[in-house]
Design an enzyme around this catalytic site. Sequence first.
Site, PDB file in Angstrom:
ATOM      1  N   GLU A 260       0.748  -1.290  -0.075  1.00  0.00           N
ATOM      2  CA  GLU A 260      -0.076  -0.162   0.003  1.00  0.00           C
ATOM      3  C   GLU A 260       0.838   1.226  -0.038  1.00  0.00           C
ATOM      4  O   GLU A 260       1.815   1.420   0.763  1.00  0.00           O
ATOM      5  CB  GLU A 260      -1.073   0.024   1.237  1.00  0.00           C
ATOM      6  CG  GLU A 260      -1.903   1.205   1.228  1.00  0.00           C
ATOM      7  CD  GLU A 260      -2.689   1.188   0.033  1.00  0.00           C
ATOM      8  OE1 GLU A 260      -3.287   0.405  -0.211  1.00  0.00           O
ATOM      9  OE2 GLU A 260      -3.046   2.655  -0.265  1.00  0.00           O
ATOM     10  N   THR A 309      -6.115   2.576  -5.171  1.00  0.00           N
ATOM     11  CA  THR A 309      -6.056   1.061  -5.132  1.00  0.00           C
ATOM     12  C   THR A 309      -6.718   0.185  -6.151  1.00  0.00           C
ATOM     13  O   THR A 309      -6.029  -0.727  -6.707  1.00  0.00           O
ATOM     14  CB  THR A 309      -6.383   0.577  -3.686  1.00  0.00           C
ATOM     15  OG1 THR A 309      -5.536   1.018  -2.692  1.00  0.00           O
ATOM     16  CG2 THR A 309      -6.336  -0.975  -3.534  1.00  0.00           C
ATOM     17  N   HIS A 426      -1.077   3.307   4.890  1.00  0.00           N
ATOM     18  CA  HIS A 426      -2.094   4.165   4.042  1.00  0.00           C
ATOM     19  C   HIS A 426      -2.098   5.539   4.830  1.00  0.00           C
ATOM     20  O   HIS A 426      -1.850   5.762   5.892  1.00  0.00           O
ATOM     21  CB  HIS A 426      -3.427   3.312   4.286  1.00  0.00           C
ATOM     22  CG  HIS A 426      -4.317   4.045   3.175  1.00  0.00           C
ATOM     23  ND1 HIS A 426      -5.165   5.206   3.327  1.00  0.00           N
ATOM     24  CD2 HIS A 426      -5.199   3.535   2.021  1.00  0.00           C
ATOM     25  CE1 HIS A 426      -5.912   5.622   2.363  1.00  0.00           C
ATOM     26  NE2 HIS A 426      -5.879   4.362   1.732  1.00  0.00           N
ATOM     27  N   ASP A 486       1.091   0.198  -5.122  1.00  0.00           N
ATOM     28  CA  ASP A 486      -0.153   0.497  -5.724  1.00  0.00           C
ATOM     29  C   ASP A 486       0.139   1.932  -6.312  1.00  0.00           C
ATOM     30  O   ASP A 486      -0.616   2.053  -7.381  1.00  0.00           O
ATOM     31  CB  ASP A 486      -1.204   0.325  -5.029  1.00  0.00           C
ATOM     32  CG  ASP A 486      -1.495   0.870  -3.824  1.00  0.00           C
ATOM     33  OD1 ASP A 486      -0.390   1.431  -3.129  1.00  0.00           O
ATOM     34  OD2 ASP A 486      -2.612   1.050  -3.190  1.00  0.00           O
ATOM     35  N   HIS A 487       0.260   2.850  -5.703  1.00  0.00           N
ATOM     36  CA  HIS A 487       0.176   4.281  -6.244  1.00  0.00           C
ATOM     37  C   HIS A 487       1.145   5.180  -5.106  1.00  0.00           C
ATOM     38  O   HIS A 487       1.597   4.627  -4.047  1.00  0.00           O
ATOM     39  CB  HIS A 487      -1.062   4.901  -6.261  1.00  0.00           C
ATOM     40  CG  HIS A 487      -1.817   4.374  -4.871  1.00  0.00           C
ATOM     41  ND1 HIS A 487      -1.687   5.113  -3.944  1.00  0.00           N
ATOM     42  CD2 HIS A 487      -2.771   3.827  -4.775  1.00  0.00           C
ATOM     43  CE1 HIS A 487      -2.442   4.879  -2.761  1.00  0.00           C
ATOM     44  NE2 HIS A 487      -3.053   3.660  -3.418  1.00  0.00           N
TER      45      HIS A 487
HETATM   46  C1  GP9 Z   1      -9.246   0.043   1.305  1.00  0.00           C
HETATM   47  C2  GP9 Z   1      -7.831   0.018   0.575  1.00  0.00           C
HETATM   48  C3  GP9 Z   1      -7.542   1.678   0.246  1.00  0.00           C
HETATM   49  O1  GP9 Z   1      -9.571  -1.288   1.182  1.00  0.00           O
HETATM   50  O2  GP9 Z   1      -7.561  -0.865  -0.398  1.00  0.00           O
HETATM   51  O3  GP9 Z   1      -7.778   1.981  -0.959  1.00  0.00           O
HETATM   52  P1  GP9 Z   1      -7.065   3.433  -1.563  1.00  0.00           P
HETATM   53  O4  GP9 Z   1      -7.641   4.632  -0.650  1.00  0.00           O
HETATM   54  O5  GP9 Z   1      -5.690   3.424  -1.320  1.00  0.00           O
HETATM   55  O6  GP9 Z   1      -7.298   3.603  -2.857  1.00  0.00           O
HETATM   56 MN    MN Z   2      -3.978   2.175  -2.337  1.00  0.00          MN
END
Ligand code: GP9
Ligand code: MN
Length: 714
Positions: A260, A309, A426, A486-487
């Site tokens: 993440e 995500t 996150h 992911d980003h």
């Molecule tokens: C929550 C998670 C967060 O289930 O995958 O997504 P994001 O905020 O990073 O797009």
């Molecule tokens: Mn994410």
Amino acid sequence: MNKLKNMKLINTRMGFFALLAVLLWIKNIAAYLTEFNLGIESMRQYFILFINPIATTLFLLSIALYVKRPKASYITMLVIYSVMTLLLFSNIVYYREFTDFITINTMLGAGKVSSGLGETAMRLFRPYDVLYWVDIIALVALLARKKIKMDQRPVRARMALAVTTLSIMIFSGNLFMAEVDRPELLTRTFSRDYLVKYLGINAFTAYDGVQTYQASQVRAEASATDMDDVADYVKDHYAAPNDDLFGIAKGKNVIYIHLESTQQFLIDYKLKDENGVEHEVMPFINSLYHDNQTFSFDNFYHQVKGGKTSDAETLMDNSLFGLNQGALMTQLGGKNTFQSAPDILKQTQGYTSAVFHGNDGTFWNRNETYKHWGYDYFFSKEYYDVNEDNSFQYGLHDKPFFQQSVKYLEQLQQPFYTKFIAVSNHFPYSQFTNDESGFPMAQTDDETINGYFATANYLDTAVEEFFNYLKASGLYDNSVIVLYGDHFGISESRNKSLAELVGKSADEWNSYDNAQMQKVPYMIHIPGQHDGGINHTYGGQVDALPTLLHLLGVDTTNYIQLGQDLLSPKHEQLVAFRNGDFVSQKYVYHKGSLYNTATGEEIISPTAEQTKEVDALKEKVNKQLSASDQINNGDLFRFYTKSGLKEIDYSEFNYKTGLEQLQQAAQEAGKDSTSVLSKHDGQSTEDLYQTQTYKELHGETTTGKTAESSTSEK
Ligand code: GP9
Ligand code: MN
């Protein structure tokens, strides 16, 4: 006396209107508090929740105020009232079964998901449900017996208009507060829960209706010829695999680890604490990065937009981009036909597939989308022991998440294709408290940046513990483990505050640097293969699927995938960002500025030759993006038959009974069961999992203490 007065009020049309509005409000609030689990986290969210039924209720009921004739007006009011009650009540019953809200598509019975409640509905009713309906019967009876008198005087048009206007104003206020609490609520469409939590059932249904209508228009106009155009593009763009590497991981399990918000700059990064002592942020992931059993990439970019995500998941599993607005998974994930990794591997190589994630299954509409992608299992929050101490707003923390996943992982039939979506790193990167605290904070003026390194360090340890388990259980040797970011974790607007930490000056920070910050880790770890190393190819998430499939020995010529194998000598090294910007070996084009990729120098007045080259690259990028939009918006895979893949029957998947299905699969396989559990003669491997807190690992370090006290001062 008072009673009489009240009675009088009810006998006026506005009084009756007000009574209905109040009753509907009570019903909505009752449902919010007793039926739906909306994850309210603050007083502000409670406030928004409490006011959110008001605007739409007033708006819809006010329609009846424009009807002049008494009987017709009262009937209109009651019909609208009943319809709203029905909508609320249907959602309550549906939620009891699916922990989700009803979409227009579900109502229309579109798609093959057997989401209608049908005969099973009866067992979902509760005796107290009568309370949602009894008032309607009572009101009709009271009107019929003239206990409530119908007011013969029409409501003045000005009054009716005032009520409608008031409702619109309340709605604007509601929306404003919602956007403050959850920015980009409507453009990113996180999940149905969010829309209901912030705007209520009626507004959610209307919003879903508009989106469904728009999507159906585009879809209706799409045809098989559109697919032919896309197929031609894909054929031209295909990069044949590297012969030496094709199939080197054939038949192995695939374990994706979703890192993440992890950016590439964290790799090998050492954070200085306030005493100048350096702390390696991700020692374990760094060791993988430098391992020759890992194919690592240092010019790999995320390509997500509003779906964050979920866009990364779309890219990695499908080699398709997300949408230019909103999240593909929420808007189309439960509707479209796809050609995704789990389905390809299941149908061609006999893989079982599963996603593990400690958040609500509805977030990003995963519970529906994964069926369309062909995932056999989805272990979401309800499969985990989640409590206040081991979780935060996005779900279960990474250490318990990986640990508790083992119970299900060990029961999966091999070979499997799995994805573990970690989440602790996150935003807002709040420092862990108690036993997980200790890793130093950065010392910038931005709290978000300061906490980022500690949560990344936590993620690193969680991944290490999981690897240790994989080794101890024997899974490691026959698996390919892929790690990807992911980003970005630090958004562009904060990058200036980050500049110094990455050896740059805030004043000179520019678009080129912003583009560099979109690099994320991508590592394919294949135990036993020693030809890895750090590859400098320019690529992005869209390229991951063909890269992986070729390593697994899957021929991709008949699939529609928009990326190219990163290990192919023919890979063209052009990375498209979702907004049309790009990075190539030669140029970085970002937010209207052009740079030399190698030197970072801005090209202010490009030569004719350079302009020509850049234009050609722009065109390629646009072609790739528009092929993706054509496929997604037109749902073009429904026309594509050359893949040889059978259509998926979505109704075969049931993510509520995963454990039972795992056990059943092992039973049916009998002696041939390939799960880890069966390989260990039914002896669980859960005990092999070892986990430690930061404090247990590092003790009460001085840095730990300083870091903690420095946060509490702020
Ligand atoms: C929550 C998670 C967060 O289930 O995958 O997504 P994001 O905020 O990073 O797009
Ligand atoms: Mn994410």
